[in-house]
Design a protein around this motif. Structure first.
Motif, PDB file in Angstrom:
ATOM      1  N   GLN A 181       0.803  -1.212   0.000  1.00 57.63           N
ATOM      2  CA  GLN A 181       0.000   0.000   0.000  1.00 57.63           C
ATOM      3  C   GLN A 181       0.845   1.276   0.000  1.00 57.63           C
ATOM      4  O   GLN A 181       0.298   2.365  -0.195  1.00 57.63           O
ATOM      5  CB  GLN A 181      -0.911   0.026   1.232  1.00 57.63           C
ATOM      6  N   TRP A 199       5.627  10.573   0.290  1.00 56.02           N
ATOM      7  CA  TRP A 199       4.642  10.227   1.311  1.00 56.02           C
ATOM      8  C   TRP A 199       5.333  10.186   2.662  1.00 56.02           C
ATOM      9  O   TRP A 199       6.177   9.327   2.914  1.00 56.02           O
ATOM     10  CB  TRP A 199       3.994   8.888   0.982  1.00 56.02           C
ATOM     11  N   ALA A 250       4.264   2.031   7.562  1.00 55.05           N
ATOM     12  CA  ALA A 250       4.253   3.414   7.074  1.00 55.05           C
ATOM     13  C   ALA A 250       5.469   4.201   7.548  1.00 55.05           C
ATOM     14  O   ALA A 250       5.797   5.231   6.967  1.00 55.05           O
ATOM     15  CB  ALA A 250       2.969   4.111   7.513  1.00 55.05           C
ATOM     16  N   THR A 310      -1.776   1.671   5.484  1.00 59.23           N
ATOM     17  CA  THR A 310      -0.637   2.584   5.615  1.00 59.23           C
ATOM     18  C   THR A 310      -1.025   4.013   5.257  1.00 59.23           C
ATOM     19  O   THR A 310      -0.470   4.966   5.821  1.00 59.23           O
ATOM     20  CB  THR A 310       0.524   2.134   4.713  1.00 59.23           C
ATOM     21  N   SER A 311      -1.994   4.188   4.350  1.00 61.63           N
ATOM     22  CA  SER A 311      -2.392   5.544   3.961  1.00 61.63           C
ATOM     23  C   SER A 311      -2.963   6.329   5.129  1.00 61.63           C
ATOM     24  O   SER A 311      -2.923   7.568   5.135  1.00 61.63           O
ATOM     25  CB  SER A 311      -3.415   5.495   2.824  1.00 61.63           C
ATOM     26  N   THR A 312      -3.492   5.625   6.139  1.00 58.61           N
ATOM     27  CA  THR A 312      -4.018   6.290   7.330  1.00 58.61           C
ATOM     28  C   THR A 312      -2.918   7.063   8.048  1.00 58.61           C
ATOM     29  O   THR A 312      -3.191   8.077   8.699  1.00 58.61           O
ATOM     30  CB  THR A 312      -4.624   5.248   8.285  1.00 58.61           C
ATOM     31  N   ARG A 356       1.080  11.083   4.767  1.00 55.07           N
ATOM     32  CA  ARG A 356       0.581  12.323   4.175  1.00 55.07           C
ATOM     33  C   ARG A 356       1.314  12.566   2.863  1.00 55.07           C
ATOM     34  O   ARG A 356       2.543  12.587   2.834  1.00 55.07           O
ATOM     35  CB  ARG A 356       0.853  13.506   5.095  1.00 55.07           C
ATOM     36  N   PRO A 357       0.572  12.762   1.774  1.00 58.81           N
ATOM     37  CA  PRO A 357       1.242  13.121   0.524  1.00 58.81           C
ATOM     38  C   PRO A 357       1.837  14.524   0.636  1.00 58.81           C
ATOM     39  O   PRO A 357       1.192  15.442   1.149  1.00 58.81           O
ATOM     40  CB  PRO A 357       0.124  13.063  -0.518  1.00 58.81           C
TER      41      PRO A 357
END
Length: 435
Positions: free
Chosen positions: A101, A120, A151, A389-391, A394-395
């Motif tokens: 992810q 990210w 992450a 992992t996107s949680t 931060r982009p």
């Protein structure tokens, strides 16, 4: 045993369809005032508020809110070998799926000497909530911690309610799972107070505020997340668990009944929904429920969930209409048990996670599929996703321009800044080219 809802008499769409579908009667808004008060109490009084809330809601006063490292080590050493082995396998699988992810850093070259880097960045610190209540959830420790670690989060704290059966300590299996993952910061605190402690910190405990709070919980946990959103990031306002099974007459009623029961045993408010175009399957599933429910350990809890307003067998004209019903419901867990589940997948937009075919039950996802089981409920899968992992990422864009590349757009910046009556913006560019 379970309500029967027949939607075949007319075609329902949009708002009307959403209103017809079964839902739990819980409302996060109804708990907001109480949750806000509990959060503010912890913010202002810290440890004493946490201790009082533990006595009030968990029926016990923990001997220490921060769990000593020695207790974590002891819990790991005393984990049953089969439980430890299963946790290690779950960790490996969730870690592998979570790694997929993480987006790679990408560089976009706009022109010679002009580029945008998309990277990210992980948040610095997270607070992960593991509920107590009617069950023990070491699997939720895995589902919370692993994607945060993958992450790249550097500081991880875990909270779980004090357990009266263990003298106010966190359940030892929860502690063992946390230590297996290398976690050293665990707190015996639960409910809205735990969310408040994570959001605002408790100085006397050495508990620093976090950047993101994740994890499932009851309606007060969901309401507390709503109260602190904006102070910190949250994953979602997770409510009672849900399963929706989309099935045709080729499905096995014994298996479907077992899957409905498996979700119903979580909680009396758990939602179990079957959507089918087959009268025969519906009747056979009802027969199987009547046979299986009395034999399951938590039969009273299961019966309450299946007979509640949140559960039903929904009859539709065909599987396309069934897919429309599923999308309108936007379930946490969606099982597709049809002759050709892959073809129906193309019709599905909204679901926390989709399980295809007879050999992919929700129970697999709860433990060892490798997918994450912390998922949006209450229709929130229309606009949010499961924990991953996107949680925790931060982009972030990084801009690199050479002097020549800046010069190439100098006139355009001047034109736009003057058009917006912000001439100093253009002046800031011009300053770089003046003597």
């Amino acid at each position: 045993m379970i309500a029967l809802l027949d939607l075949r008499s007319e075609h329902h769409t949009g708002v009307r369809l959403s209103r017809l579908l079964p839902r739990p009667s819980t409302d996060v808004a109804s708990a907001e005032a109480a949750a806000h008060q509990l959060v503010e109490d912890v913010r202002s009084r810290g440890v004493e508020a946490l201790l009082e809330q533990a006595e009030r809601f968990d029926g016990v006063r923990p001997p220490a809110i921060r769990v000593p490292l020695a207790d974590l080590d002891r819990a790991l050493q005393t984990l049953a070998p089969d439980v430890r082995g299963a946790l290690e396998e779950a960790i490996a699988r969730v870690r592998q799926a979570s790694a997929a992810q993480v987006p790679p850093e990408r560089v976009t070259r706009i022109a010679d000497g002009a580029e945008i880097v998309q990277r990210w960045q992980p948040v610095s610190r997270v607070g992960l909530y593991v509920p107590g209540g009617k069950a023990v959830y070491p699997s939720s420790v895995v589902m919370n911690v692993v994607p945060a670690q993958v992450a790249g989060v550097g500081s991880i704290a875990v909270a779980s309610p004090a357990q009266r059966a263990f003298g106010g300590a966190v359940h030892p299996v929860i502690l063992g799972a946390a230590r297996l993952l290398g976690i050293e910061e665990v707190y015996a605190m639960g409910g809205a107070g735990a969310i408040g402690a994570f959001a605002h910190g408790v100085e006397s405990l050495g508990l620093d505020p976090v950047d993101v709070i994740t994890g499932p919980g009851n309606v007060f946990v969901a309401a507390a997340k709503r109260a602190v959103k904006g102070v910190v990031g949250i994953d979602s306002e997770a409510g009672p668990t849900e399963i929706l099974i989309l099935a045709d007459d080729a499905a096995d009623p014994r298996v479907i009944a077992a899957d409905l029961i498996s979700q119903a045993e979580h909680d009396e408010l758990a939602a179990a929904v079957l959507v089918t175009d087959s009268d025969d399957l519906a009747a056979r599933v009802i027969t199987e429920l009547e046979r299986q429910v009395p034999a399951t350990r938590h039969s009273e809890r299961v019966r309450a969930a299946l007979t509640g307003p949140q559960s039903a067998i929904v009859l539709v004209r065909d599987l396309d209409e069934g897919a429309d019903v599923s999308n309108a419901y936007a379930p946490e867990h969606l099982e597709i048990q049809t002759v050709d589940p892959e073809s129906l997948l193309a019709r599905i937009d909204n679901a926390g996670v989709v399980f295809l075919g007879r050999s992919a039950p929700v129970s697999l996802g709860d433990y060892l599929a490798g997918s994450n089981h912390v998922l949006p409920t209450g229709g929130q899968s229309r606009f949010s996703s499961g924990l991953g992992t996107s949680t925790f990422l931060r982009p972030q864009q990084v801009v690199r321009y050479s002097a020549d590349a800046l010069a190439a757009v100098r006139d355009g910046i001047r034109a736009l800044s003057d058009a917006e009556d912000l001439p100093a913006h253009g002046d800031a560019v011009d300053a770089r080219f003046s003597e």
